[in-house]
Design an enzyme around this catalytic site. Sequence first.
Site, short mmCIF file in Angstrom:
data_model
loop_
_atom_site.label_atom_id
_atom_site.label_comp_id
_atom_site.label_asym_id
_atom_site.label_seq_id
_atom_site.Cartn_x
_atom_site.Cartn_y
_atom_site.Cartn_z
N TYR A 111 -10.26 -8.00 4.14
CA TYR A 111 -10.26 -9.75 3.49
C TYR A 111 -11.53 -10.36 3.22
O TYR A 111 -11.24 -11.21 4.15
CB TYR A 111 -8.44 -10.41 3.78
CG TYR A 111 -8.60 -11.14 2.24
CD1 TYR A 111 -8.52 -11.17 1.52
CD2 TYR A 111 -8.20 -12.92 3.81
CE1 TYR A 111 -8.09 -12.53 1.11
CE2 TYR A 111 -8.01 -13.84 2.83
CZ TYR A 111 -7.78 -14.11 1.70
OH TYR A 111 -7.82 -15.06 0.67
N ASP A 152 -8.85 -6.21 -0.39
CA ASP A 152 -9.83 -7.53 -1.27
C ASP A 152 -10.92 -8.01 -1.49
O ASP A 152 -10.82 -8.79 0.44
CB ASP A 152 -8.25 -8.28 -0.69
CG ASP A 152 -8.43 -10.04 -2.32
OD1 ASP A 152 -9.94 -9.82 -2.69
OD2 ASP A 152 -8.12 -10.67 -1.55
N HIS A 253 -1.64 -10.21 -6.21
CA HIS A 253 -2.40 -9.05 -7.07
C HIS A 253 -0.99 -7.99 -6.47
O HIS A 253 -0.52 -7.90 -6.19
CB HIS A 253 -3.38 -8.69 -5.18
CG HIS A 253 -4.38 -9.80 -5.49
ND1 HIS A 253 -5.28 -9.55 -5.01
CD2 HIS A 253 -4.19 -11.36 -4.27
CE1 HIS A 253 -6.71 -10.66 -4.50
NE2 HIS A 253 -5.57 -12.03 -4.31
#
Length: 265
Positions: A111, A152, A253
Site C-alpha cells: 500500500y 494500491d 477501489h
Amino acid sequence: MPIRVATWNVNSVRQRIDLLLTWLKECQPDIVCLQEIKCVDEAFPRLEIEALGYNVVTHGQKTFNGVALLSKLRFDETKSGLAGDDEDVHARFLEGVVTLKRGVLRIACLYLPNGNPVGTEKYPYKLKWMSRLLEYSKERLKTEEPLILAGDFNVIPHARDVHNPAAWTEDALFKAETRESFQSLLSLGLTDALRAVTDEGGLYTFWDYQAGAWQKNQGLRIDHLLLSPQASDKLANVGIDSYVRGWEKPSDHVPVWADLDLEAA
C-alpha cells in the site's frame, strides 16, 4: 488450472467483510492481497475468511493503513515491513512465499503512500518509499523466481489511466516524479500485467465517492500487478472486477486479478 492472484484495497475490511466474502466466493482467487484493512491484527475477521479455505496473514494498524495476504496455498514464509527505513512504522508491506510444483511464487502486497498534499512532508515520504521498493525489487529479481508486486500503488502511470489527466498534473499520484519512479520499476524488468494484454484507455480501478465519479466513469487506474519476467512469461489473463464498485456501500477501489499458468505443489 492457473493460479489467480488478486489485489484489492478494501477500505476497511470490517466494514466490507460481507462484500469481501461474496467476491471471494464469486471470483475464487487463489491468492489475495488486501490493502487499507484499517484494523489491528487481532481485529481482522480471520475466521470468516479461513472458513472459505484461505490461510491468512496480516500486518495491521489501528484505524488506517494495514495489509493482508489470503492464500489457498500454504505460506512457506511471510515477512512484514519494507526494508530501508527503520523509523517507518506504517503497516504498508507484507511479503509471502508459496511452493509450486516447480520452485516458488513470491507475492509482495503493498500500500504505497498517497503523497498528498504535495507541498508537505508526505510527498518526499512517498518518493522515498518508492525508492525503497525499487531496491527491494532489484534484490528480489536477482533470484530469478516468479515475483508479483501487487497492491494500491497510488500511481497513475499514464494519461490513459485517468479521466481528465490535465486536472491531475500536480497531484502526487500523477506528478512527473511519481511516474518516473514507477517507470524505474518497469525498467528493472517488471511488467504491468494489465498493459501486457491491452493498451485500452478508460480502464480504472478507483472512483471517488464524490460528484458521481462512478456513475460518470471518472476514475483512475492506481491498483497494479507488476510481474517479474518469470511470472510474466506465465501470464494467461488479467481482469478488473469493476462491477464490485456498484455494490451497496462499496470500497472506492475494485479488485484486479491475473491468472498465471503455474502449478501449485
